[in-house]
Design an enzyme around this catalytic site. Structure first.
Site, PDB file in Angstrom:
ATOM      1  N   HIS A   1       0.870  -1.174   0.000  1.00  0.00           N
ATOM      2  CA  HIS A   1       0.000   0.000   0.000  1.00  0.00           C
ATOM      3  C   HIS A   1       0.903   1.219   0.000  1.00  0.00           C
ATOM      4  CE1 HIS A   1      -3.136   2.686   2.181  1.00  0.00           C
ATOM      5  NE2 HIS A   1      -3.157   2.870   0.869  1.00  0.00           N
ATOM      6  N   ASP A   2       0.709   2.108  -0.955  1.00  0.00           N
ATOM      7  CA  ASP A   2       1.669   3.198  -1.136  1.00  0.00           C
ATOM      8  C   ASP A   2       1.865   4.030   0.125  1.00  0.00           C
ATOM      9  OD1 ASP A   2      -0.838   4.409  -1.335  1.00  0.00           O
ATOM     10  OD2 ASP A   2      -0.583   5.024  -3.423  1.00  0.00           O
ATOM     11  N   THR A   3       0.804   4.211   0.914  1.00  0.00           N
ATOM     12  CA  THR A   3       0.965   4.972   2.153  1.00  0.00           C
ATOM     13  C   THR A   3       1.818   4.218   3.152  1.00  0.00           C
ATOM     14  OG1 THR A   3      -1.224   5.930   1.789  1.00  0.00           O
ATOM     15  CG2 THR A   3      -0.247   6.237   3.957  1.00  0.00           C
TER      16      THR A   3
ATOM     17  N   THR B   1      -2.725  13.243  -3.993  1.00  0.00           N
ATOM     18  CA  THR B   1      -4.119  13.532  -4.273  1.00  0.00           C
ATOM     19  C   THR B   1      -4.949  13.407  -3.007  1.00  0.00           C
ATOM     20  OG1 THR B   1      -3.950  12.834  -6.545  1.00  0.00           O
ATOM     21  CG2 THR B   1      -6.121  12.749  -5.577  1.00  0.00           C
TER      22      THR B   1
ATOM     23  N   ASN C   1      -8.116   9.487   6.276  1.00  0.00           N
ATOM     24  CA  ASN C   1      -8.004   9.708   4.839  1.00  0.00           C
ATOM     25  C   ASN C   1      -8.779  10.982   4.515  1.00  0.00           C
ATOM     26  OD1 ASN C   1      -8.016   9.452   2.041  1.00  0.00           O
ATOM     27  ND2 ASN C   1      -8.265   7.244   2.103  1.00  0.00           N
TER      28      ASN C   1
ATOM     29  N   GLY D   1       4.102  14.535  -2.665  1.00  0.00           N
ATOM     30  CA  GLY D   1       4.068  15.678  -3.575  1.00  0.00           C
ATOM     31  C   GLY D   1       3.706  16.982  -2.905  1.00  0.00           C
TER      32      GLY D   1
END
Length: 483
Positions: A239-241, A262, A299, A412
């Site tokens: 999971h990217d997080t 995002t 989230n 980002g």
């Protein structure tokens, strides 16, 4: 593969490989993908249904791997991370249709059906997850109305599906599995009652720990990529997080983090889940991190409001030429703080389209003055995001029993000095910005640890990040912390 979430224009990030130091990390190839109408693939699909083009994504991954091996034939391993919750269904080694997109409206309709059997409070006590209508359990409830779920013999989340394509080995990496709602938050195993109810008890693969070897690259792919020898595929924190938090350079156990792309994932790292009613009502989620840690986080909306506003203005402002965020930010930074902020997570802002118009309407409804310029809209977005990040960081830390001593903003969003400074101002604590490619670093560090033959804990990994990446520090301007 390291993939960054987006909405209407999903941007998958660099393919990353095992390298000796984080500062040697190179982006080889970027992959742009996004939601497609399901009708692009299936003639009888509902017009509003959404899907990913996984075949196109797989073709681009193969292209990127070919470029990577051409540059570095000695690549030792590959690690795959991606967004959460979405899945592929297989039967006898063949995918059944498309991978549906988490923003498919069918998920909203399925919430009520699942909660006729499992109340929302019971679901939280089982899986510890924040209610989100796109969680995998709601997708599967919607899927039950279709025939393909009954035909499937295997369910693979997106990074596990890519791992299977690479190696032919099935598995479910634990950090990503914890986002589905199907994992028992207390035992760490699949929840048999939920799995039986949703009809997937026989399709869920064996859980795999991050850092373990999934398998070796298929020989035909190795030949295609020009790989000279055996190449391992490592189960990173997929999971990217989870990968981002693993590499976030937290210095103490009382630091909060914001993984800002995002989406904004705002939280703290804990040794055990928090399954209290306060956590549920606060909208917090318990997801597994590297080394069996728990990421207690919320989230919230991230840079989506910025990117979608820019996209909308460019789509509808041809006479003005190309509009960029970079060109508007200096003027936005020079503006006074707006009197009215918005709730970035409000449902009205979730869908693509006229986000700036919806922001103006929300400001007017709250008794404010309608923004007169694009810069004013951007300033409202940035101030609102910063307020949201600060409030949720303190809430998460409070549930963990402490007050945050710093907020680490990675991803980002850490490139925006204005967002970082505003977050420091609104929280009253120092904001540490960077690294930007924190997810990619976490991916690579888990691979490096797997190959190193040494017992690396996350403290050592994070120290390596601090020694390798230039961080920025933002002290709060103003009165003390929001708590």
């Amino acid at each position: 593969m390291d993939s960054k979430n987006s909405h209407s224009t999903q941007q998958a990030g660099p393919l990353v490989f095992d390298v000796p130091q984080p500062d040697d990390l190179d982006e080889i190839f970027g992959i742009a993908s996004g939601a497609h109408p399901l009708s692009d693939f299936e003639e009888d699909a509902a017009p509003e249904a959404l899907a990913w083009d996984l075949d196109e994504l797989w073709a681009k991954i193969r292209h990127g791997l070919g470029l990577a091996f051409a540059r570095r034939p000695d690549i030792a391993s590959i690690g795959v991370d991606s967004w959460a919750v979405d899945y592929a269904l297989l039967r006898e080694g063949h995918r059944l249709g498309q991978v549906r997109h988490y923003r498919d409206p069918r998920n909203e309709r399925a919430v009520e059906h699942l909660e006729l059997t499992f109340a929302r409070s019971e679901l939280f006590s089982r899986n510890g997850l924040q209610f989100l209508p796109f969680n995998t359990i709601y997708q599967l409830e919607a899927e039950r109305a279709d025939g393909r779920l009954a035909r499937a013999d295997t369910l693979l989340l997106v990074p596990d599906y890519i791992n299977w394509l690479l190696t032919g080995v099935l598995g479910a990496e634990r950090t990503n599995a914890s986002t589905t709602g199907l994992l028992d938050a207390r035992t760490g195993a699949w929840d048999p009652e939920l799995a039986n109810h949703l009809g997937v008890a026989g399709t869920l693969p064996q859980l795999v720990e991050p850092g373990s070897t999934v398998g070796t690259l298929r020989p035909e792919l190795a030949a295609e990529f020009g790989a000279p020898g055996s190449v391992d595929v490592i189960a990173v924190a997929s999971h990217d997080t989870a990968s981002a938090v693993a590499a976030a350079p937290l210095t103490t156990g009382h630091s909060a983090y914001v993984s800002c792309g995002t989406w904004g994932l705002v939280g703290v790292e804990l040794p055990a889940p928090v399954l209290t009613e306060d956590a549920r009502l606060g909208g917090f989620t318990n997801e597994i991190g590297l080394d069996s840690t728990v990421r207690l986080l919320k989230n919230v909306t991230g840079t989506w409001l910025l990117s979608e506003s820019i996209r909308y203005w460019n789509q509808n402002a041809a006479p003005d030429g190309q509009i960029t965020l970079e060109s508007l930010l200096p003027a936005a930074a020079a503006l006074e703080s707006p009197g009215i902020l918005i709730d970035p997570a409000a449902e009205r802002f979730l869908a693509p389209g006229d986000v700036p118009g919806r922001i103006c309407a929300a400001v007017l409804e709250a008794g404010g003055t309608e923004p007169e310029s694009r810069e004013q809209v951007l300033r409202i977005i940035l101030e609102s995001l910063a307020a949201s990040f600060a409030a949720q960081a303190f809430s998460a830390a409070g549930l963990g029993g402490f007050t945050p001593d710093a907020i680490h903003l990675v991803g980002g969003g850490s490139q925006s000095e204005l967002l970082c400074q505003l977050t420091a101002d609104k929280s009253g604590v120092e904001v540490v910005a960077g690294p930007v490619e924190c997810t990619a670093l976490g991916n690579v560090l888990v691979q490096l640890r797997a190959h190193g033959g040494e017992d690396w804990d996350m403290g050592r990994m994070r120290q390596l990040v601090r020694n390798s990446v230039q961080l920025q520090y933002f002290a709060p301007r103003g009165a003390g912390p929001i708590a």
